[in-house]
Design a protein around this motif. Structure first.
Motif, PDB file in Angstrom:
ATOM      1  N   ALA A 150       0.782  -1.258  -0.034  1.00 38.89           N
ATOM      2  CA  ALA A 150       0.020  -0.041   0.069  1.00 38.89           C
ATOM      3  C   ALA A 150       0.962   1.368  -0.015  1.00 38.89           C
ATOM      4  CB  ALA A 150      -0.905  -0.019   1.250  1.00 38.89           C
ATOM      5  N   GLY A 151       2.119   1.045   0.665  1.00 32.49           N
ATOM      6  CA  GLY A 151       2.998   2.408   0.742  1.00 32.49           C
ATOM      7  C   GLY A 151       3.396   2.835  -0.695  1.00 32.49           C
ATOM      8  N   ASP A 152       3.802   1.740  -1.713  1.00 30.56           N
ATOM      9  CA  ASP A 152       4.192   1.989  -2.845  1.00 30.56           C
ATOM     10  C   ASP A 152       3.080   2.447  -3.680  1.00 30.56           C
ATOM     11  OD1 ASP A 152       6.420   0.934  -2.234  1.00 30.56           O
ATOM     12  OD2 ASP A 152       6.759  -0.932  -3.541  1.00 30.56           O
ATOM     13  N   VAL A 153       1.816   1.898  -3.599  1.00 23.91           N
ATOM     14  CA  VAL A 153       0.848   2.514  -4.253  1.00 23.91           C
ATOM     15  C   VAL A 153       0.509   3.993  -3.915  1.00 23.91           C
ATOM     16  CG1 VAL A 153      -1.919   2.400  -4.350  1.00 23.91           C
ATOM     17  CG2 VAL A 153      -0.336   0.233  -4.331  1.00 23.91           C
ATOM     18  N   LYS A 154       0.379   4.279  -2.665  1.00 26.58           N
ATOM     19  CA  LYS A 154       0.316   5.714  -2.341  1.00 26.58           C
ATOM     20  C   LYS A 154       1.386   6.654  -2.783  1.00 26.58           C
ATOM     21  CE  LYS A 154      -2.605   4.720   1.568  1.00 26.58           C
ATOM     22  NZ  LYS A 154      -2.770   4.384   3.030  1.00 26.58           N
ATOM     23  N   ALA A 155       2.537   6.034  -2.870  1.00 25.87           N
ATOM     24  CA  ALA A 155       3.811   7.112  -3.454  1.00 25.87           C
ATOM     25  C   ALA A 155       3.592   7.320  -4.911  1.00 25.87           C
ATOM     26  CB  ALA A 155       5.083   6.089  -3.123  1.00 25.87           C
ATOM     27  N   LEU A 156       3.113   6.118  -5.532  1.00 28.18           N
ATOM     28  CA  LEU A 156       2.967   6.105  -7.068  1.00 28.18           C
ATOM     29  C   LEU A 156       1.866   7.116  -7.190  1.00 28.18           C
ATOM     30  CD1 LEU A 156       3.876   5.052  -9.750  1.00 28.18           C
ATOM     31  CD2 LEU A 156       2.010   3.527  -9.519  1.00 28.18           C
ATOM     32  N   VAL A 157       0.896   6.991  -6.745  1.00 23.35           N
ATOM     33  CA  VAL A 157      -0.285   8.222  -6.740  1.00 23.35           C
ATOM     34  C   VAL A 157       0.418   9.458  -6.667  1.00 23.35           C
ATOM     35  CG1 VAL A 157      -2.387   8.893  -6.073  1.00 23.35           C
ATOM     36  CG2 VAL A 157      -1.972   6.479  -6.396  1.00 23.35           C
ATOM     37  N   SER A 158       1.238   9.869  -5.661  1.00 22.68           N
ATOM     38  CA  SER A 158       1.631  11.083  -5.065  1.00 22.68           C
ATOM     39  C   SER A 158       2.285  11.553  -6.283  1.00 22.68           C
ATOM     40  CB  SER A 158       2.296  10.914  -3.844  1.00 22.68           C
ATOM     41  OG  SER A 158       1.521  10.758  -2.823  1.00 22.68           O
ATOM     42  N   GLU A 159       3.432  10.771  -6.608  1.00 20.35           N
ATOM     43  CA  GLU A 159       4.229  11.021  -8.105  1.00 20.35           C
ATOM     44  C   GLU A 159       3.521  11.308  -9.042  1.00 20.35           C
ATOM     45  OE1 GLU A 159       7.867   9.145 -10.387  1.00 20.35           O
ATOM     46  OE2 GLU A 159       7.292   8.288  -8.564  1.00 20.35           O
ATOM     47  N   ALA A 160       2.273  10.747  -9.605  1.00 19.25           N
ATOM     48  CA  ALA A 160       1.477  10.679 -10.566  1.00 19.25           C
ATOM     49  C   ALA A 160       0.893  12.277 -10.547  1.00 19.25           C
ATOM     50  CB  ALA A 160       0.503   9.732 -10.955  1.00 19.25           C
ATOM     51  N   VAL A 161       0.237  12.676  -9.179  1.00 22.98           N
ATOM     52  CA  VAL A 161      -0.458  13.865  -9.019  1.00 22.98           C
ATOM     53  C   VAL A 161       0.638  15.073  -9.497  1.00 22.98           C
ATOM     54  CG1 VAL A 161      -1.295  15.359  -7.324  1.00 22.98           C
ATOM     55  CG2 VAL A 161      -2.018  13.033  -7.377  1.00 22.98           C
ATOM     56  N   GLN A 162       1.824  14.949  -9.246  1.00 29.38           N
ATOM     57  CA  GLN A 162       2.778  15.942  -9.556  1.00 29.38           C
ATOM     58  C   GLN A 162       2.772  16.246 -11.199  1.00 29.38           C
ATOM     59  OE1 GLN A 162       4.181  17.703  -7.092  1.00 29.38           O
ATOM     60  NE2 GLN A 162       3.041  16.253  -5.760  1.00 29.38           N
ATOM     61  N   LYS A 163       2.217  15.416 -12.008  1.00 27.53           N
ATOM     62  CA  LYS A 163       2.471  15.519 -13.423  1.00 27.53           C
ATOM     63  C   LYS A 163       1.031  15.893 -14.024  1.00 27.53           C
ATOM     64  CE  LYS A 163       5.901  11.597 -13.566  1.00 27.53           C
ATOM     65  NZ  LYS A 163       6.071  10.444 -14.077  1.00 27.53           N
ATOM     66  N   LEU A 164      -0.043  15.843 -13.090  1.00 26.61           N
ATOM     67  CA  LEU A 164      -1.364  16.309 -13.514  1.00 26.61           C
ATOM     68  C   LEU A 164      -1.414  17.852 -14.293  1.00 26.61           C
ATOM     69  CD1 LEU A 164      -3.701  15.123 -10.767  1.00 26.61           C
ATOM     70  CD2 LEU A 164      -3.484  14.255 -13.234  1.00 26.61           C
ATOM     71  N   GLN A 165      -0.748  18.630 -13.888  1.00 26.69           N
ATOM     72  CA  GLN A 165      -0.576  20.028 -14.355  1.00 26.69           C
ATOM     73  C   GLN A 165      -1.942  20.659 -14.637  1.00 26.69           C
ATOM     74  OE1 GLN A 165       1.587  19.815 -17.753  1.00 26.69           O
ATOM     75  NE2 GLN A 165       3.750  19.399 -16.966  1.00 26.69           N
ATOM     76  N   GLY A 166      -2.598  20.431 -13.386  1.00 28.89           N
ATOM     77  CA  GLY A 166      -4.196  21.090 -13.708  1.00 28.89           C
ATOM     78  C   GLY A 166      -5.151  20.171 -14.229  1.00 28.89           C
ATOM     79  N   ARG A 167      -4.816  19.065 -14.711  1.00 30.87           N
ATOM     80  CA  ARG A 167      -6.019  18.121 -15.040  1.00 30.87           C
ATOM     81  C   ARG A 167      -6.504  17.233 -13.901  1.00 30.87           C
ATOM     82  NH1 ARG A 167      -3.380  14.198 -16.933  1.00 30.87           N
ATOM     83  NH2 ARG A 167      -1.167  14.917 -17.047  1.00 30.87           N
ATOM     84  N   GLU A 168      -7.701  16.835 -14.297  1.00 28.42           N
ATOM     85  CA  GLU A 168      -8.448  16.287 -13.081  1.00 28.42           C
ATOM     86  C   GLU A 168      -8.660  14.757 -13.226  1.00 28.42           C
ATOM     87  OE1 GLU A 168     -10.108  17.482 -10.246  1.00 28.42           O
ATOM     88  OE2 GLU A 168      -9.313  19.403 -10.865  1.00 28.42           O
ATOM     89  N   GLU A 169      -7.827  14.206 -14.445  1.00 29.71           N
ATOM     90  CA  GLU A 169      -7.886  12.934 -14.940  1.00 29.71           C
ATOM     91  C   GLU A 169      -6.377  12.370 -15.214  1.00 29.71           C
ATOM     92  OE1 GLU A 169      -9.799  10.012 -18.371  1.00 29.71           O
ATOM     93  OE2 GLU A 169     -11.175  11.525 -17.250  1.00 29.71           O
ATOM     94  N   PHE A 170      -6.281  11.187 -14.672  1.00 31.06           N
ATOM     95  CA  PHE A 170      -4.876  10.616 -14.968  1.00 31.06           C
ATOM     96  C   PHE A 170      -4.905  10.146 -16.323  1.00 31.06           C
ATOM     97  CE2 PHE A 170      -4.893  10.282 -10.075  1.00 31.06           C
ATOM     98  CZ  PHE A 170      -3.817  11.081  -9.690  1.00 31.06           C
ATOM     99  N   THR A 171      -3.624  10.005 -16.753  1.00 31.13           N
ATOM    100  CA  THR A 171      -3.173   9.382 -18.063  1.00 31.13           C
ATOM    101  C   THR A 171      -2.202   8.208 -17.724  1.00 31.13           C
ATOM    102  OG1 THR A 171      -1.430  10.853 -18.950  1.00 31.13           O
ATOM    103  CG2 THR A 171      -3.854  11.587 -19.306  1.00 31.13           C
ATOM    104  N   ALA A 172      -2.009   7.328 -18.654  1.00 31.92           N
ATOM    105  CA  ALA A 172      -0.897   6.450 -18.526  1.00 31.92           C
ATOM    106  C   ALA A 172       0.383   7.099 -18.426  1.00 31.92           C
ATOM    107  CB  ALA A 172      -0.756   5.492 -19.681  1.00 31.92           C
ATOM    108  N   GLU A 173       0.890   8.049 -18.922  1.00 35.72           N
ATOM    109  CA  GLU A 173       2.026   8.839 -18.886  1.00 35.72           C
ATOM    110  C   GLU A 173       2.426   9.215 -17.428  1.00 35.72           C
ATOM    111  OE1 GLU A 173      -0.111   9.266 -21.305  1.00 35.72           O
ATOM    112  OE2 GLU A 173       1.071   8.886 -23.279  1.00 35.72           O
ATOM    113  N   ASP A 174       1.273   9.594 -16.635  1.00 41.46           N
ATOM    114  CA  ASP A 174       1.419  10.096 -15.311  1.00 41.46           C
ATOM    115  C   ASP A 174       1.958   9.193 -14.481  1.00 41.46           C
ATOM    116  OD1 ASP A 174       0.201  12.627 -16.039  1.00 41.46           O
ATOM    117  OD2 ASP A 174      -1.817  11.841 -15.769  1.00 41.46           O
ATOM    118  N   PHE A 175       1.852   7.866 -14.917  1.00 40.66           N
ATOM    119  CA  PHE A 175       2.319   6.726 -14.054  1.00 40.66           C
ATOM    120  C   PHE A 175       3.512   5.798 -14.622  1.00 40.66           C
ATOM    121  CE2 PHE A 175      -2.150   6.972 -12.791  1.00 40.66           C
ATOM    122  CZ  PHE A 175      -1.920   6.847 -11.447  1.00 40.66           C
ATOM    123  N   GLY A 176       3.916   6.509 -15.772  1.00 42.01           N
ATOM    124  CA  GLY A 176       5.205   6.248 -16.386  1.00 42.01           C
ATOM    125  C   GLY A 176       5.096   4.995 -17.267  1.00 42.01           C
TER     126      GLY A 176
END
Length: 631
Positions: free
Chosen positions: A304-330
């Protein structure tokens, strides 16, 4: 009522011979506690219009409120614990503990001695599996059952106990234990209290000795201590420290926290995204977890720690968007990013036709089982013997197999730990197994390639190789390693057969053989051209015409080293070309000529004749050498 008073006295009596037992003072404290409960009960009854007897002490006054299974199931802590994602074995252990406590209430009412209830526990598992959360809820449940007076959580790490001067470890440990009285003391990474192997650490030893002295684990102790850590390190600690620790904390009754399965990780991912009020498409969520799940076989998977860390990292790439894309998660934007990698795995592999066919069979088995929805992949072989002469591509194929298994989702990484059997030879008794295990841990989730594995034969590699083989055989079926890595033993076929005879268990674990044939003239020519292209060398017309004849000469030569001789030849030819152009004071027409290739090949074969052998890598196998000596 007298029966309940006897039960209360018996509870108190079980604390005799414990440090700090107050005797008559303890009796007075028990009576004062009973009177406090009575006062609370009388106030409540009067508030509801009752007329209670002011001189009566009821069963609940003397022993505390009677707890039923239904009462407990309605408590917030119990509901939250049972609602946690996954953790089936932990929940089962909690239910078993609760059942024993409730049974003790009944036994006390029947004037029978209670069963021993162990509050001090060991929690085993990887990070992010909920150990700290469960410890907090565990304390609240014990407090509701009347086994702890407060049930609050005191979280510490091993380093919090260790002092830096003589006597400081003892005083610090005593202070922490005293402050946690009535609640739950959690010692995270408890294996850090174990001195290093072969060393003496009086400060850590003092902490363990103090815990053994102060944490008795007797009924009515009003404390619970939980040791948290990885299974392997904790088992090692219990073997090496004060034996009293094993009696205080029963390792065979540890709460084991398994890694979350894909379904649980998916729920945790979605929950974290919802909490942030963001949007994650279902198809992408499944891809994210499928990618992350590959890391489960790596050491210390974060769950669960890795999941939450991954989401936190993906949030930094949103750049104002509300929906995640594949690139946000690498991830690659294509639906199946591994397919291209899989198709490219063995492109450019020269020769090795039978090897390529065997690898294709393995790939087909994996894909078929995946299509059938079988996640176990138990029919997929992961231990291999690579048999053949040096330079035939064994190391190259090992790396390509790592890429293939990663692309198929069998392994989380394509990393290859490449060692020789002699690297496991330490020269000291008892160290060879530790070195073997260390190398296997490095390769977890990837490929362990052991070259010259015939040296594992004690007759060749020395007596300590017996320990290496025993450790290898044991670990290949251990939960920590089985099905979580590829292990390849490489060497000459005849010598490998002799080595396998030394341990029947090793032979049974390496039943998959992949044979690497020597290069023929055609494969040799193909490899020369490939290496020249890699070096951006062009062949002149005379060189292109004469190359097949030179390759046939090399392939027929005694002691031919296959790919290694080809690499040496190409390097020498490049040097000859550079020398020729340098003497001509020109770089015009910088193509490799037939004379460059022929002079380089002559030098290579002449050096072999002058030393009586080729390069070390192309030497006859040890068994051949032995036969020659006997002749």
């Amino acid at each position: 009522k007298e029966k309940h008073a006897v039960t209360a006295v018996r509870r108190l009596g079980r604390l005799r011979n414990t440090e700090g037992f107050g005797n008559a003072r303890a009796v007075r404290a028990m009576v004062d506690q009973a009177k406090a409960r009575q006062a609370k009960r009388i106030t409540e009854e009067r508030r509801h219009g009752g007329n209670p007897d002011l001189f009566e002490l009821t069963r609940d006054d003397l022993l505390g409120p009677r707890v039923t299974q239904k009462d407990l199931e309605n408590t917030p802590a119990y509901r939250e614990l049972m609602g946690l994602e996954g953790l089936k074995p932990v929940k089962a252990a909690i239910r078993q503990l609760v059942a024993m406590v409730l049974q003790n209430f009944k036994r006390e009412d029947e004037n029978k001695p209670p069963l021993d209830v162990v509050l001090n526990r060991v929690f085993l598992g990887n990070p992010g599996t909920g150990k700290t959360t469960v410890a907090e809820l565990y304390g609240e449940i014990l407090a509701h059952l009347g086994l702890l007076s407060k049930g609050d959580l005191h979280l510490k790490t091993a380093s919090d106990f260790v002092g830096d001067v003589m006597g400081s470890s003892e005083s610090t440990t005593n202070g922490i234990i005293s402050a946690a009285r009535g609640g739950v003391l959690v010692i995270d990474e408890a294996y850090g209290l174990c001195p290093g192997k072969g060393t003496s650490d009086p400060y850590r030893t003092a902490v363990i000795d103090t815990i053994v002295e102060k944490v008795q684990g007797k009924p009515g102790d009003d404390q619970a201590v939980i040791l948290i850590g990885y299974k392997e390190q904790m088992e090692d600690m219990f073997r090496r420290v004060n034996p009293g620790l094993k009696r205080r904390f029963q390792l065979d009754q540890a709460f084991e926290f398994p890694d979350f399965d894909d379904a649980s990780l998916l729920k945790i991912l979605r929950g974290d995204v919802r909490r942030r009020e963001l949007t994650l498409p279902t198809s992408l969520a499944k891809r994210v977890i499928a990618s992350m799940a590959k890391q489960r076989n790596r050491p210390n998977f974060g769950n669960a720690g890795d999941v939450k860390a991954l989401v936190s990292e993906a949030v930094q790439k949103l750049q104002g968007r509300e929906e995640f894309t594949a690139e946000d998660f690498g991830l690659d934007a294509s639906a199946e990013p591994d397919e291209f990698q899989l198709a490219q795995c063995f492109e450019g592999l020269i020769g090795c036709d039978s090897v390529r066919q065997r690898i294709e069979e393995i790939k087909s088995v994996v894909e078929f089982q995946q299509q059938q929805g079988d996640r176990d992949l138990g029919d997929v072989p992961l231990n291999y013997l690579f048999l053949g002469n040096p330079g035939t591509g064994k190391t190259t194929v090992a790396r390509l197999m790592g890429k293939m298994f990663k692309a198929l989702g069998v392994l989380p990484t394509d990393e290859v730990v490449d060692i020789a059997a002699s690297d496991l030879q330490t020269g000291y008794a008892g160290q060879a197994p530790e070195k073997t295990r260390e190398e296997m841990k490095k390769a977890l989730g990837g490929v362990l390639f052991i070259d010259e594995a015939y040296q594992l034969n004690p007759e060749r590699g020395g007596t300590y190789m017996t320990q290496v083989v025993d450790e290898l055989v044991k670990n290949l079926t251990a939960d920590q390693f089985q099905g979580k890595m590829v292990v390849i033993l490489a060497g000459y076929e005849q010598d490998m057969d002799e080595m396998l005879k030394t341990n029947p268990g090793l032979r049974s674990r390496f039943s998959e053989r992949v044979h690497f044939e020597d290069f023929d003239a055609g494969a040799t020519e193909e490899l020369v051209k490939l290496q020249l292209r890699t070096k951006r060398r062009q062949l002149a017309a005379d060189a292109a015409g004469g190359l097949p004849r030179l390759c046939a000469r090399l392939a027929r030569s005694e002691g031919f080293g296959n790919g290694r001789d080809v690499s040496t030849w190409v390097k020498k030819a490049s040097s000859k070309m550079a020398l020729r152009l340098s003497k001509a004071h020109t770089t015009d027409g910088a193509s490799m000529r037939l004379c460059d290739l022929k002079q380089a090949l002559d030098d290579l074969l002449k050096s072999r004749e002058s030393t009586g052998t080729s390069m070390a890598c192309a030497a006859p196998s040890p068994s051949m050498q032995q036969q020659q000596q006997q002749q």
